[in-house]
Design an enzyme around this catalytic site. Structure first.
Site, short mmCIF file in Angstrom:
data_model
loop_
_atom_site.label_atom_id
_atom_site.label_comp_id
_atom_site.label_asym_id
_atom_site.label_seq_id
_atom_site.Cartn_x
_atom_site.Cartn_y
_atom_site.Cartn_z
CD GLU A 150 46.81 32.23 84.76
OE1 GLU A 150 47.87 32.46 84.18
OE2 GLU A 150 45.71 32.09 84.16
CG HIS A 201 51.97 28.60 79.77
ND1 HIS A 201 51.52 28.33 81.04
CD2 HIS A 201 50.99 29.31 79.17
CE1 HIS A 201 50.33 28.87 81.20
NE2 HIS A 201 49.98 29.47 80.08
CG ASP A 202 51.29 32.71 80.50
OD1 ASP A 202 51.33 32.58 79.26
OD2 ASP A 202 50.26 32.54 81.17
CG ASP A 252 43.49 30.69 81.66
OD1 ASP A 252 44.71 30.81 81.76
OD2 ASP A 252 42.79 31.44 80.96
CG ASP A 295 45.26 25.54 81.09
OD1 ASP A 295 45.44 25.77 82.29
OD2 ASP A 295 45.35 26.41 80.22
#
Length: 575
Positions: free
Chosen positions: A258, A333-334, A200, A93
């Protein structure tokens, strides 16, 4: 359609996202860590993966170190080596929209208005109301509720933080800042052998320079959503081209960005066109945004199957005739767990629902991403869990905000809790369920895991599904991953077409490349449904979620099939 003879390695990759805090604890402190990941590396290899993705956290105090509870740089070097020894790749990430307020850069920046690093972050003077009340520079709302500006008494100015106040945003307008990011956050890890990055919030670095107030969409609050001012800003593509020119082009590295707040396929193609060298691919969020409220994310709204089908078709077809690429995913994960959100997590429907979604995803074009626990059918937290069981800052802050605004109105708070139980990020962050022992085999810490383990870990866990073999959700995922690789020409790279897209019960789609055809039929209800196969010549039933029973029914002539609740079938022709 892709020329697969010259395709990059990452197009055929099957990626597995790991949230380290919740994957495996190796040292008994209740928190997952890098040695824990390393201890399960052969499990990941056996699943059929080609790539692992590790989310190291979002509160970065030093890009060249590892968050100490997770391990050390040496642990990361060991993990990189273990992946490469097994023919797997590792991507990290990359969090470069913001740092921690404990980062040395920010400590310098806030120390004085004259400090050389003052402009490495975004500082603005306050505004004042007519009555003299101090106000933040804009009315922007943070992703974690409240305002995006934090007042600093020492220097008398506000700094911007789109997320938590402990995560100040970097100023990408400053060239010196960008160069430091490239050196510290990117080259450092690429030189150690990392194979790329999940980038990200990749479209939030260019925020412009005007900083206007956001339109008022909910008059009950001062703070308003402002993504139209900080997402896809005027220099965003310039920054990404520079990142490639100065860093990424010197490594065989993949980037998956993202990309929220970008529903227009034409604008997404601006990011992923291969000839422009910005991003390899992006996560487009329409599918995981399904059901989220318009003014507030955690105000759940009912949705229909045709909506989901249109989203799938949109992001399957937008790359046709271009040099762009797409991704396949429905968990991270979100987000809430896909079984609970798109199918059914009822006890007798969990397994067929998991297999249905596996079959659908493995048949779609693009790079496939699986999130930890998805391969065993992990589900959302039970509705009975109180807000005290939730750990996520976004969920907890939203609950507190709505409680204060509604004066603890029971109906409003029940609605918020139902929304969090469906959509909340904690659903994806529960400890990985390895076996039926205490704390699901995640940790042997006497005090338990850092976060409550799911109540059903005794029923849903890796060890049990390994014993069950091919009949389990894990067994089905392994088979589908292998099948996807065997037919990558049509499943990974084929053109998509949907059929009966307004049907509210079933999803039927086809894939095609040259003379080869695939037909997929899916029942998204708890009732039997009839479906019509696409008019492809020579279709043969090949794989399904109720395979043995389906084989017995496939002798009949014609194109009509009756599907069981949550059943999926895949047919091939032209092989």
């Amino acid at each position: 359609m892709t020329d697969i003879s010259t395709k990059p390695w990452w197009k055929d990759a099957v990626c597995y996202q790991i949230y380290p805090a919740s994957f495996k604890d190796s040292n008994g402190d209740g928190l997952g860590d890098i040695p824990g990941i390393l201890s399960k590396i052969d499990y990941l290899k056996d699943l059929g993966l080609t790539e692992g993705k590790v989310d190291m956290g979002y509160d970065i105090s030093d890009y060249e170190k590892v968050y100490p509870p997770y391990g050390s740089v040496k642990d990361m070097e060991n993990l990189i080596g273990a992946c490469h020894e097994r023919g797997m790749k590792l991507i990290l990430d990359l969090v470069i929209n913001h740092t921690s307020d404990q980062h040395a850069w920010f400590k310098e920046s806030r120390s004085s208005k004259r400090n050389p690093k003052r402009d490495w972050y975004i500082w603005k003077p306050p505004r004042y109301a007519e009555d003299g009340t101090r106000l933040p520079p804009t009315n922007w709302r943070s992703y974690f509720s409240g305002q995006t500006w934090e007042y600093d008494e020492h220097t008398g100015e506000y700094y911007l933080h789109l997320f938590a106040k402990e995560q100040p945003d970097l100023n990408w307008e400053n060239e010196e800042t960008r160069q430091a990011i490239y050196d510290s956050a990117m080259r450092f890890w690429l030189d150690k052998g990392v194979d790329g990055f999940r980038v990200d919030t990749v479209n939030m670095y260019s925020k412009g320079v005007e900083f206007k107030d956001a339109p008022i969409v909910d008059g009950r609050f001062y703070e308003q959503p402002a993504w139209l001012y900080y997402a896809n800003g005027p220099r965003m593509h310039e920054f990404l081209r520079e990142m490639n020119q100065k860093v990424l082009n010197h490594y065989d590295a993949v980037t998956v960005g993202e990309l929220p707040h970008t529903p227009d396929p034409k604008k997404v193609l601006d990011y992923v066109g291969a000839s422009d060298k910005q991003l390899s691919m992006v996560f487009q969020f329409d599918i995981v945004d399904l059901g989220q409220g318009r003014e507030h994310k955690y105000h759940f709204e009912e949705w229909t199957l045709p909506q989901l089908k249109r989203i799938v078709a949109k992001w399957q077809q937008f790359i046709e005739g271009t040099d762009g690429w797409t991704t396949v995913f429905c968990e991270n994960h979100d987000q809430g767990r896909s079984i609970s959100r798109y199918a059914s997590d009822a006890a007798h429907e969990r397994v067929p629902s998991a297999k249905l979604l596996s079959l659908m995803l493995c048949a779609l074009t693009g790079t496939l991403f699986i999130y930890q626990g998805q391969e065993i059918g992990m589900i959302n937290v039970p509705p009975s869990w109180p807000i005290d069981a939730y750990r996520d800052i976004e969920s907890v802050n939203f609950y507190k905000t709505m409680a204060a605004q509604s004066r603890d109105d029971p109906a409003e708070l029940a609605y918020v809790m139902r929304s969090l139980q469906i959509l909340g990020r904690d659903n994806a962050r529960l400890p990985m369920q390895w076996d039926g022992s205490e704390y699901a085999g995640f940790t042997d810490c006497p005090g338990g895991a850092w976060m409550r383990v799911h109540d059903l870990y005794g029923e849903i866990n890796v060890e049990r599904q390994v014993r069950e073999g091919e009949a389990s959700v894990l067994g089905f995922w392994k088979r589908m991953i292998k099948f996807r690789k065997q037919h990558a020409d049509v499943l990974v790279h084929g053109a998509f077409e949907g059929f009966g897209m307004e049907d509210e019960s079933t999803f039927v789609f086809g894939k095609r490349v040259a003379e080869k055809r695939v037909a997929v039929v899916l029942n998204f209800t708890r009732e039997e449904q009839e479906v019509e196969l696409p008019d492809y010549e020579g279709l043969v039933f090949t794989v399904g979620s109720y395979e043995d029973a389906a084989k017995q029914e496939e002798g009949a002539d014609g194109r009509i099939r009756k599907l069981r609740p949550w059943e999926g079938r895949l047919y091939l022709s032209g092989c």
